[in-house]
Design a protein around this motif. Structure first.
Motif, mmCIF file in Angstrom:
data_model
loop_
_atom_site.group_PDB
_atom_site.id
_atom_site.type_symbol
_atom_site.label_atom_id
_atom_site.label_comp_id
_atom_site.label_asym_id
_atom_site.label_seq_id
_atom_site.Cartn_x
_atom_site.Cartn_y
_atom_site.Cartn_z
ATOM 1 N N MET A 24 4.421 0.154 -7.593
ATOM 2 C CA MET A 24 5.065 1.357 -8.128
ATOM 3 C C MET A 24 6.374 1.027 -8.842
ATOM 4 S SD MET A 24 3.144 3.992 -7.628
ATOM 5 C CE MET A 24 1.820 2.831 -8.037
ATOM 6 N N PHE A 40 9.501 6.204 -0.939
ATOM 7 C CA PHE A 40 8.742 6.489 0.281
ATOM 8 C C PHE A 40 8.347 5.192 0.968
ATOM 9 C CE2 PHE A 40 4.802 6.973 2.577
ATOM 10 C CZ PHE A 40 4.944 8.166 3.270
ATOM 11 N N CYS A 41 7.778 4.264 0.208
ATOM 12 C CA CYS A 41 7.293 3.007 0.786
ATOM 13 C C CYS A 41 8.437 2.129 1.274
ATOM 14 C CB CYS A 41 6.444 2.248 -0.220
ATOM 15 S SG CYS A 41 4.849 3.002 -0.551
ATOM 16 N N ALA A 72 12.072 11.949 -0.738
ATOM 17 C CA ALA A 72 10.911 11.070 -0.556
ATOM 18 C C ALA A 72 11.214 9.972 0.457
ATOM 19 C CB ALA A 72 10.508 10.460 -1.906
ATOM 20 N N VAL A 122 7.137 7.403 -4.870
ATOM 21 C CA VAL A 122 6.293 6.574 -4.004
ATOM 22 C C VAL A 122 7.039 5.297 -3.618
ATOM 23 C CG1 VAL A 122 4.145 5.271 -3.833
ATOM 24 C CG2 VAL A 122 4.160 7.504 -4.950
ATOM 25 N N CYS A 123 7.782 4.752 -4.559
ATOM 26 C CA CYS A 123 8.557 3.535 -4.303
ATOM 27 C C CYS A 123 9.580 3.774 -3.196
ATOM 28 C CB CYS A 123 9.248 3.101 -5.593
ATOM 29 S SG CYS A 123 9.935 1.439 -5.552
ATOM 30 N N GLN A 183 6.157 7.605 -9.673
ATOM 31 C CA GLN A 183 6.216 6.209 -9.243
ATOM 32 C C GLN A 183 7.474 5.927 -8.417
ATOM 33 O OE1 GLN A 183 5.410 7.180 -12.363
ATOM 34 N NE2 GLN A 183 3.277 6.499 -12.459
#
Length: 387
Positions: free
Chosen positions: A375, A214-215, A337, A211-212, A208
């Protein structure tokens, strides 16, 4: 000792930002001199990004072996050498070659410094340190602009290289001030744990948080890169005004991080992250309203202000979420990431803008914000026992 070291860490964060905007500022003058197409800047940028991801993933073991102080000094020295190499380059392939130490020097120092600050200093210092990165990222293009008005882009790179070399000397002299986790005198000494990426991915909350990151970085880099194009192509604003308005996004981040340093004295990292996400959402609503240039102006500022607390606060809460012993390993993975998001998503939006419409800009950012927020909340639920 921590008080003596803090100004040096602030200088190191400024140095991290100094080279980040140089290529974009200098490339319009570089590519005609090198005899290459305008688009070839992407090749150099990709080489630097790949090196940064690799060094971020290796930062855990490198820092464990050498310590944060030596990793920082070595990384800044590599960056200084790469920038000096850029200043002496007369062919495109030479820039690509020097891009390798350029990228490798950036990732490990970023992860090492962020983890060190998250372990030894309060959240306000993380916000202010990332504000210093914004200062460096703003000063770099100014130095390059001055060089372009006179001797040329090579002089700009040479000036930044000399500044990095001077900082390397300061870092070498400061090495006795840096302490390892196991040597901590505050009663919180520990031995860092080293785990492989597959092992880390099995820890609750790690997928999680990756992804956090990355975004978030995808949102920040896409917002900054394509703001001017959206203003011009979709809202009909002239190019000069659009370029100045795009800089408001970065101004919002830098000023926002300065203010956030004070807010963290009263609010937790998790509350700051949620606040930042809400401000980003408000900025996107203003952009989507299409109610006039003034509303768009405010929306771009709010985008930057909303981004301000998220990155430093997620990093600072890493020891809290996953434990101090794993914080170095997790910081490196999070940095990797983040760099992947920086590298992949702005070009993806470029393809969407070209094939569909640049009007997708706020919707693309909203999708990244929605995934990041989901996330982030999932991360906090899974690590609630560690809080």
């Amino acid at each position: 000792m921590a008080c003596l070291l803090l100004p040096i860490i602030y200088l190191a964060f400024i140095s991290l930002g100094l080279p980040d905007s140089l290529l974009g500022a200098a490339w319009p003058s570089m590519y005609p001199a090198l005899g290459v197409p305008l688009s070839w800047a992407g090749g150099i940028s990709t080489i630097i990004s790949v090196g940064t991801v690799i060094s971020a993933l290796a930062s855990d073991r490198l820092t464990g072996a050498l310590g944060t102080g030596k990793v920082t000094a070595l990384s800044v020295a590599m960056t200084a050498a790469a920038l000096l190499g850029f200043s002496c380059s007369t062919a495109y392939w030479q820039l690509c070659l020097w891009g390798i130490p350029y990228g490798l020097g950036a990732g490990s120092v970023d992860a090492a410094l962020n983890n060190y600050v998250s372990l030894h200093y309060k959240s306000r210092h993380m916000s202010w340190l990332h504000c210093m990165w914004g200062v460096g990222a703003s000063v770099g293009p100014m130095i390059m602009a001055r060089a372009l008005a006179g001797p040329g882009w090579t002089a700009g790179y040479r000036t930044i290289a000399l500044m990095q070399a001077a900082l390397t000397a300061v870092l070498v002299l400061s090495l006795p001030l840096w302490k390892r986790p196991q040597d901590s005198a505050d009663g919180e000494g520990f031995t860092p744990e080293h785990r492989s990426l597959p092992e880390l991915m099995k820890i609750p909350g790690v997928p999680q948080v990756m992804v956090c990151f990355f975004c978030y970085c995808a949102l920040e880099s896409t917002a900054g890169l394509w703001a001017a194009s959206y203003c011009t192509l979709v809202r009909g604003i002239d190019a000069a005004t659009a370029a100045s308005w795009a800089s408001l996004f970065y101004l919002g981040i830098t000023a926002g991080r300065f203010v956030c340093g004070f807010l963290t004295m009263k609010m937790s990292d998790r509350s700051m992250i949620r606040l930042g996400q809400c401000v980003i959402a408000a900025g996107l609503v203003l952009i989507l309203l299409g109610a006039g240039d003034g509303i768009l102006f405010g929306g771009l500022i709010l985008l930057g202000v909303g981004c301000a607390p998220i990155y430093p606060c997620i990093i600072h809460e890493t020891p809290q979420n996953f434990g101090r012993a794993l914080s170095m390993a997790l910081t490196g993975v999070q940095m990797a990431a983040a760099y992947v998001g920086n590298c992949l998503m702005p070009p993806l939006f470029g393809l969407l803008a070209q094939s569909i419409s640049p009007a997708l800009y706020p919707w693309f950012l909203a999708a990244l914000l929605a995934v990041m927020a989901a996330m982030s909340e999932a991360l906090h639920r899974k690590t609630a026992g560690c809080a």
